[in-house]
Motif scaffolding. Structure first.
Motif, mmCIF file in Angstrom:
data_model
loop_
_atom_site.group_PDB
_atom_site.id
_atom_site.type_symbol
_atom_site.label_atom_id
_atom_site.label_comp_id
_atom_site.label_asym_id
_atom_site.label_seq_id
_atom_site.Cartn_x
_atom_site.Cartn_y
_atom_site.Cartn_z
ATOM 1 N N ASN A 91 0.785 -1.416 -0.001
ATOM 2 C CA ASN A 91 0.004 -0.178 -0.064
ATOM 3 C C ASN A 91 0.799 1.303 -0.078
ATOM 4 N N VAL A 92 0.193 2.181 -0.512
ATOM 5 C CA VAL A 92 1.054 3.538 -0.524
ATOM 6 C C VAL A 92 0.108 4.430 0.350
ATOM 7 N N GLU A 93 0.602 5.326 1.208
ATOM 8 C CA GLU A 93 -0.263 6.161 1.967
ATOM 9 C C GLU A 93 0.006 7.864 1.773
ATOM 10 N N ILE A 94 -0.892 8.493 1.803
ATOM 11 C CA ILE A 94 -0.961 9.856 1.283
ATOM 12 C C ILE A 94 -1.962 10.764 2.198
ATOM 13 N N THR A 95 -1.374 11.566 2.958
ATOM 14 C CA THR A 95 -2.129 12.514 3.997
ATOM 15 C C THR A 95 -2.688 13.446 3.163
ATOM 16 N N LEU A 96 -4.099 13.721 3.187
ATOM 17 C CA LEU A 96 -4.781 14.478 2.341
ATOM 18 C C LEU A 96 -4.851 15.944 2.960
ATOM 19 N N ASP A 97 -3.904 16.624 2.588
ATOM 20 C CA ASP A 97 -3.819 18.079 3.149
ATOM 21 C C ASP A 97 -5.108 19.180 2.884
ATOM 22 N N GLN A 98 -5.250 19.962 3.700
ATOM 23 C CA GLN A 98 -6.548 20.800 3.667
ATOM 24 C C GLN A 98 -7.707 20.095 3.350
ATOM 25 N N PHE A 99 -7.934 18.839 3.859
ATOM 26 C CA PHE A 99 -9.173 18.268 3.471
ATOM 27 C C PHE A 99 -10.469 18.662 3.963
ATOM 28 N N TRP A 100 -10.352 19.124 5.239
ATOM 29 C CA TRP A 100 -11.756 19.568 6.120
ATOM 30 C C TRP A 100 -11.927 21.207 5.689
ATOM 31 N N ALA A 101 -10.992 21.836 5.419
ATOM 32 C CA ALA A 101 -11.180 23.294 4.866
ATOM 33 C C ALA A 101 -11.746 23.145 3.590
ATOM 34 N N GLU A 102 -11.462 22.461 2.571
ATOM 35 C CA GLU A 102 -11.948 22.049 1.322
ATOM 36 C C GLU A 102 -13.308 21.566 1.137
ATOM 37 N N ILE A 103 -13.736 20.504 2.108
ATOM 38 C CA ILE A 103 -14.826 20.008 2.164
ATOM 39 C C ILE A 103 -16.021 21.168 2.870
ATOM 40 N N GLY A 104 -15.527 22.101 3.690
ATOM 41 C CA GLY A 104 -16.238 23.140 4.245
ATOM 42 C C GLY A 104 -16.715 24.127 3.494
ATOM 43 N N TYR A 105 -15.750 24.531 2.484
ATOM 44 C CA TYR A 105 -15.762 25.450 1.577
ATOM 45 C C TYR A 105 -16.696 24.752 0.630
ATOM 46 N N LEU A 106 -16.816 23.881 0.253
ATOM 47 C CA LEU A 106 -17.492 23.167 -1.133
ATOM 48 C C LEU A 106 -18.984 22.950 -0.396
ATOM 49 N N VAL A 107 -19.110 22.309 0.703
ATOM 50 C CA VAL A 107 -20.588 22.080 1.040
ATOM 51 C C VAL A 107 -21.160 23.533 1.773
ATOM 52 N N GLU A 108 -20.459 24.427 1.983
ATOM 53 C CA GLU A 108 -21.210 25.715 2.128
ATOM 54 C C GLU A 108 -21.572 26.588 0.824
ATOM 55 N N ASN A 109 -20.650 26.336 -0.152
ATOM 56 C CA ASN A 109 -20.799 26.834 -1.432
ATOM 57 C C ASN A 109 -22.157 26.222 -2.284
ATOM 58 N N ILE A 110 -22.187 25.005 -2.071
ATOM 59 C CA ILE A 110 -23.174 24.095 -2.734
ATOM 60 C C ILE A 110 -24.578 24.412 -2.112
ATOM 61 N N LYS A 111 -24.581 24.636 -0.970
ATOM 62 C CA LYS A 111 -25.819 24.830 -0.308
ATOM 63 C C LYS A 111 -26.738 25.732 -0.580
ATOM 64 N N GLY A 112 -27.867 25.532 -1.144
ATOM 65 C CA GLY A 112 -28.776 26.566 -1.913
ATOM 66 C C GLY A 112 -28.547 27.089 -3.161
ATOM 67 N N ASN A 113 -27.390 26.574 -3.640
ATOM 68 C CA ASN A 113 -26.869 26.964 -5.100
ATOM 69 C C ASN A 113 -27.255 26.090 -6.054
ATOM 70 N N ASN A 114 -28.095 26.459 -6.965
ATOM 71 C CA ASN A 114 -28.600 25.504 -7.959
ATOM 72 C C ASN A 114 -27.611 25.334 -9.262
ATOM 73 N N ASN A 115 -26.582 26.177 -9.032
ATOM 74 C CA ASN A 115 -25.656 26.132 -10.096
ATOM 75 C C ASN A 115 -24.756 24.663 -10.267
ATOM 76 N N TYR A 116 -25.139 23.994 -9.107
ATOM 77 C CA TYR A 116 -24.542 22.864 -8.998
ATOM 78 C C TYR A 116 -25.579 21.452 -9.255
ATOM 79 N N GLY A 117 -26.910 21.979 -9.439
ATOM 80 C CA GLY A 117 -27.954 20.889 -10.142
ATOM 81 C C GLY A 117 -28.766 20.965 -8.720
ATOM 82 N N GLU A 118 -29.916 20.690 -8.892
ATOM 83 C CA GLU A 118 -30.832 20.324 -7.930
ATOM 84 C C GLU A 118 -30.573 19.052 -7.037
#
Length: 130
Positions: A91-118
């Motif tokens: 196996n090869v392991e890679i730590t995913l930097d900035q993971f939670w910051a990116e998830i947080g940004y995405l879900v906040e941006n997607i919330k109520g934003n129909n540009n992402y599709g209903e």
């Protein structure tokens, strides 16, 4: 080379979350991958895509809706997220930097934003904003 993997399993502990994906690429190639610290939304597939990079291109690590419940449950804890690319030669392991910051940004941006599709908006709101 533009590779893509789907996270098939998330294992959690108090310290970290381990995202597992199977890989057929060479182990030498897998060792060239570095976390890009960025995440995108693929609204057509209702998927979050974490970017990895090698010397030439980006590679995609896809978190489908089947992983979102675990991500939502651990979002506030911000535990380290480690990708384990499972390979026949080890196996090869890679730590995913900035993971939670990116998830947080995405879900906040997607919330109520129909540009992402209903469907994408509804999936994100149902999972991350209950």
């Amino acid at each position: 080379m533009n590779q893509s993997w789907i996270v098939e399993e998330l294992n959690t502990s108090e310290e970290k979350i381990v995202a597992k994906a199977k890989s057929k690429e060479t182990k030498d190639y897998l060792h060239t991958l570095k976390p890009a610290g960025q995440m995108l939304a693929d609204s057509d597939r209702e998927t979050f895509v974490y970017l990895l990079e090698d010397e030439e291109a980006f590679a995609h690590l896809r978190f489908t809706t089947s992983t979102w419940e675990t991500l939502a449950a651990h979002r506030e804890q911000e535990n380290e997220v480690v990708l384990v690319l499972e390979h026949d030669d080890g196996n090869v392991e890679i730590t995913l930097d900035q993971f939670w910051a990116e998830i947080g940004y995405l879900v906040e941006n997607i919330k109520g934003n129909n540009n992402y599709g209903e469907d994408m908006v509804q999936a994100v709101e149902n999972m991350f904003f209950k």
